[in-house]
Design a protein around this motif. Structure first.
Motif, mmCIF file in Angstrom:
data_model
loop_
_atom_site.group_PDB
_atom_site.id
_atom_site.type_symbol
_atom_site.label_atom_id
_atom_site.label_comp_id
_atom_site.label_asym_id
_atom_site.label_seq_id
_atom_site.Cartn_x
_atom_site.Cartn_y
_atom_site.Cartn_z
ATOM 1 N N THR A 27 0.878 -1.172 0.000
ATOM 2 C CA THR A 27 0.000 0.000 0.000
ATOM 3 C C THR A 27 0.917 1.224 0.000
ATOM 4 O OG1 THR A 27 -0.145 -0.130 2.421
ATOM 5 C CG2 THR A 27 -1.941 -1.108 1.155
ATOM 6 N N SER A 28 0.966 1.901 -1.142
ATOM 7 C CA SER A 28 1.857 3.043 -1.309
ATOM 8 C C SER A 28 1.073 4.337 -1.121
ATOM 9 C CB SER A 28 2.497 3.017 -2.703
ATOM 10 O OG SER A 28 3.316 4.149 -2.907
ATOM 11 N N TYR A 29 1.477 5.118 -0.137
ATOM 12 C CA TYR A 29 0.810 6.388 0.157
ATOM 13 C C TYR A 29 1.688 7.547 -0.294
ATOM 14 C CZ TYR A 29 -2.253 3.639 3.208
ATOM 15 O OH TYR A 29 -3.143 2.721 3.700
ATOM 16 N N HIS A 30 1.039 8.642 -0.677
ATOM 17 C CA HIS A 30 1.827 9.815 -1.039
ATOM 18 C C HIS A 30 2.635 10.261 0.176
ATOM 19 C CE1 HIS A 30 3.028 13.677 -2.636
ATOM 20 N NE2 HIS A 30 2.493 13.351 -3.805
ATOM 21 N N GLY A 31 3.888 10.586 -0.048
ATOM 22 C CA GLY A 31 4.753 10.950 1.056
ATOM 23 C C GLY A 31 4.706 12.431 1.399
ATOM 24 N N MET A 32 5.457 12.796 2.417
ATOM 25 C CA MET A 32 5.631 14.194 2.819
ATOM 26 C C MET A 32 6.880 14.266 3.688
ATOM 27 S SD MET A 32 2.879 14.834 5.903
ATOM 28 C CE MET A 32 1.499 14.568 4.821
ATOM 29 N N PRO A 33 7.452 15.454 3.849
ATOM 30 C CA PRO A 33 8.621 15.566 4.729
ATOM 31 C C PRO A 33 8.303 15.077 6.142
ATOM 32 C CG PRO A 33 8.423 17.532 3.377
ATOM 33 C CD PRO A 33 7.174 16.713 3.142
ATOM 34 N N ARG A 34 9.243 14.391 6.727
ATOM 35 C CA ARG A 34 9.055 13.855 8.078
ATOM 36 C C ARG A 34 8.754 14.972 9.083
ATOM 37 N NH1 ARG A 34 10.420 9.191 10.834
ATOM 38 N NH2 ARG A 34 10.853 9.473 13.041
ATOM 39 N N SER A 35 9.309 16.155 8.825
ATOM 40 C CA SER A 35 9.119 17.273 9.747
ATOM 41 C C SER A 35 7.656 17.671 9.876
ATOM 42 C CB SER A 35 9.942 18.483 9.287
ATOM 43 O OG SER A 35 9.536 18.913 7.990
ATOM 44 N N TYR A 36 6.849 17.439 8.829
ATOM 45 C CA TYR A 36 5.429 17.796 8.901
ATOM 46 C C TYR A 36 4.718 16.952 9.958
ATOM 47 C CZ TYR A 36 6.040 20.204 4.372
ATOM 48 O OH TYR A 36 6.448 21.027 3.355
ATOM 49 N N MET A 94 2.286 -4.296 3.175
ATOM 50 C CA MET A 94 3.366 -3.393 3.555
ATOM 51 C C MET A 94 2.974 -1.956 3.248
ATOM 52 S SD MET A 94 7.304 -3.387 2.170
ATOM 53 C CE MET A 94 8.561 -2.361 2.960
ATOM 54 N N VAL A 95 3.390 -1.027 4.100
ATOM 55 C CA VAL A 95 3.162 0.396 3.883
ATOM 56 C C VAL A 95 4.446 1.048 3.386
ATOM 57 C CG1 VAL A 95 2.651 2.617 4.980
ATOM 58 C CG2 VAL A 95 1.376 0.564 5.649
ATOM 59 N N THR A 96 4.346 1.806 2.279
ATOM 60 C CA THR A 96 5.470 2.596 1.792
ATOM 61 C C THR A 96 4.963 3.986 1.421
ATOM 62 O OG1 THR A 96 5.183 1.883 -0.516
ATOM 63 C CG2 THR A 96 6.651 0.552 0.876
ATOM 64 N N PHE A 97 5.908 4.900 1.142
ATOM 65 C CA PHE A 97 5.556 6.277 0.809
ATOM 66 C C PHE A 97 6.291 6.721 -0.458
ATOM 67 C CE2 PHE A 97 4.772 5.719 5.287
ATOM 68 C CZ PHE A 97 3.526 6.292 5.456
ATOM 69 N N GLN A 98 5.564 7.346 -1.354
ATOM 70 C CA GLN A 98 6.070 7.690 -2.677
ATOM 71 C C GLN A 98 6.176 9.197 -2.883
ATOM 72 O OE1 GLN A 98 2.185 6.091 -4.439
ATOM 73 N NE2 GLN A 98 2.642 7.787 -5.844
ATOM 74 N N SER A 99 6.646 9.561 -4.072
ATOM 75 C CA SER A 99 6.612 10.939 -4.588
ATOM 76 C C SER A 99 7.451 11.922 -3.789
ATOM 77 C CB SER A 99 5.163 11.453 -4.642
ATOM 78 O OG SER A 99 4.320 10.564 -5.323
ATOM 79 N N ARG A 100 8.554 11.471 -3.209
ATOM 80 C CA ARG A 100 9.361 12.419 -2.450
ATOM 81 C C ARG A 100 10.021 13.429 -3.394
ATOM 82 N NH1 ARG A 100 12.660 7.940 -2.721
ATOM 83 N NH2 ARG A 100 14.913 8.250 -2.985
ATOM 84 N N PHE A 101 10.265 14.606 -2.859
ATOM 85 C CA PHE A 101 10.750 15.719 -3.661
ATOM 86 C C PHE A 101 11.728 16.538 -2.830
ATOM 87 C CE2 PHE A 101 10.116 20.230 -4.885
ATOM 88 C CZ PHE A 101 10.560 20.169 -6.194
ATOM 89 N N GLY A 102 12.907 16.793 -3.358
ATOM 90 C CA GLY A 102 13.884 17.608 -2.649
ATOM 91 C C GLY A 102 14.806 16.781 -1.768
ATOM 92 N N PRO A 103 15.751 17.433 -1.102
ATOM 93 C CA PRO A 103 16.802 16.731 -0.353
ATOM 94 C C PRO A 103 16.436 16.367 1.082
ATOM 95 C CG PRO A 103 17.251 19.080 -0.350
ATOM 96 C CD PRO A 103 15.999 18.890 -1.178
#
Length: 341
Positions: free
Chosen positions: A208-217, A247-256
Motif C-alpha cells: 500500500t503506497s501512500y503519497h509521502g511528505m517531509p518527516r518534519s510535517y 506493507m506500507v510505503t511512501f512515494q513521490s518524495r521531492f527535494g533533499p
C-alpha cells in the motif's frame, strides 16, 4: 428618495444544498507552459512547501520552474486521456460528481459540483456556481481518506477564501477524514481481493503506497502517517491476512529533506534481492487515479521492480467512479448531510 427594498417571500430563494467534491488538480494540457502554471500554483502553496519563502522562492522560480515542467509534461503525456483530451484525474473526478448527482435523482434541492485546489475548475468557481444556483448550505468533500494539511487542509483553506468574498454566505460543513470508516475499509479490501483475482500470479507481497511528505510535517503535528498505517492495518484485518503480507510505503518524495519512509521506489528496487519477486501495489491515499498512480506507480514502479530482478508486478487501481467507489462517497455524503436534507 431611497429605493424601496424588496420584501416578502419573493426575496428569499428556495433552499438548496450543494455538495462540492474537492481534489488536488491537474494541468490543462501537457505543454511546458500549461504544466508550469500548474506547478507554480501547487509549489507556491505554503501548506505544501513549508520551507521559508526567502529560501524557497529563488529555488522555485530560478531552477525548478525552468526544468521540472518539461519532465512533468512528458510524464503527463504518458497517461493523458486521448479520447477526452484531458487528464485522467479531471475526467474521473467529473464522473464522480455526475454519478453522485445521479444518486440524488428526484431531488432538485441537491446540487453536486467539483473543484480543484490547483488548476481548473477552481474551487472558487465551483462555490460561485453553487451559490448562484441558490445553495445556502454547502458540504465540502475533500477526496482524501487520510487527513493532511497538505491535502484536506489546503483544499478547505481555498474554499474558505472563496467564501470570504461572499456577502450572503452559505452554511458550510466539511467531511472529516474517513481512513478508518468501516465502509471505506470494506470497499478498499474488496478492491484488493477483486484485483488479485484478475491476476495470473499470486503476489509474495501487497504494497500500500501512500503519497509521502517531509518527516518534519509529522513532527509538527500532521496525523497523516498514523492514519495511513491505520488504514492498512484495518484492511489487513478485514482480509484476515497476516501482517507481513501487507506493507506500507511512501512515494513521490521531492527535494533533499528526509521524507516518510520506507520509500516506495527504494523498496521496489530492494525486494527482488530479498526473494520477493511477485508484487501487487495500490495507492489508498488517492480516490482517483492520477499521474502519481498511473505514471509513477503503474509505469515507473514496474520498471524499477522488473529491472531489479522482479518477475511479476501488478497495479490495483484506485476506487475511482466504480460502483464501490461511488458507494462510499454517497454513503459519507448522506451521513454528513444529516439534518440538512
Amino acid at each position: 428618495m431611497n429605493a424601496q427594498l424588496p420584501t416578502g417571500h419573493s426575496a428569499v430563494p428556495s433552499r438548496k444544498t450543494g455538495i462540492l467534491l474537492l481534489n488536488l488538480g491537474t494541468p490543462d494540457a501537457t505543454d511546458y507552459w500549461s504544466v508550469r502554471r500548474y506547478l507554480e500554483e501547487f509549489l507556491s502553496d505554503p501548506r505544501v512547501i513549508e520551507t521559508p519563502r526567502l529560501i524557497w522562492w529563488p529555488l522555485l522560480n530560478g531552477v525548478i520552474l525552468s526544468v521540472r515542467p518539461q519532465k512533468a509534461g512528458a510524464n503527463y503525456a504518458k497517461i493523458w486521456d486521448r479520447e477526452e483530451n484531458d487528464s485522467p484525474l479531471r475526467v474521473i473526478t467529473r464522473r464522480q460528481a455526475e454519478k453522485l448527482q445521479a444518486a440524488f435523482a428526484g431531488r432538485d434541492d441537491v446540487l453536486v459540483d467539483y473543484g480543484m485546489r490547483y488548476g481548473n475548475p477552481s474551487i472558487k468557481s465551483a462555490i460561485e456556481r453553487l451559490h448562484e444556483a441558490g445553495c445556502d448550505r454547502i458540504l465540502l468533500f475533500p477526496l482524501y481518506p487520510q487527513y493532511s494539511a497538505t491535502t484536506t487542509g489546503t483544499a478547505n483553506d481555498q474554499a474558505f477564501r472563496a467564501l470570504m468574498k461572499i456577502r450572503w454566505q452559505p452554511a458550510v460543513r466539511t467531511v472529516p477524514a474517513y481512513f478508518e470508516d468501516p465502509g471505506y475499509v470494506e470497499v478498499l479490501a474488496r478492491s484488493i481481493t477483486e484485483g488479485l483475482a484478475k491476476l495470473d500470479f499470486t503476489p509474495d507481497l501487497v504494497i500500500t503506497s501512500y503519497h509521502g511528505m517531509p518527516r518534519s510535517y509529522i513532527e509538527r503535528g500532521d496525523p497523516y502517517y498514523d492514519q495511513c498505517h491505520e488504514t492498512t492495518r484495518l484492511v489487513g484485518e478485514h482480509l484476515g491476512w497476516e501482517q507481513d503480507r501487507l506493507m506500507v510505503t511512501f512515494q513521490s518524495r521531492f527535494g533533499p529533506t528526509e521524507w516518510l519512509q520506507p520509500y516506495t521506489d527504494e523498496t521496489l528496487e530492494s525486494l527482488p534481492g530479498k526473494g520477493i519477486k511477485k508484487v501487487a501495489i495500490l495507492a489508498p491515499a488517492f480516490s482517483v487515479d492520477c499521474i502519481e498512480t498511473l505514471e509513477e506507480i503503474e509505469m515507473e514502479g514496474r520498471d524499477l521492480f522488473m529491472a531489479a530482478g522482479g518477475e511479476n508486478y501488478a497495479y490495483i487501481p484506485c476506487l475511482n467512479d466504480t460502483p464501490d467507489g461511488m458507494k462510499i462517497i454517497e454513503t459519507i455524503a448522506r451521513r454528513e448531510l444529516s439534518g440538512w436534507l
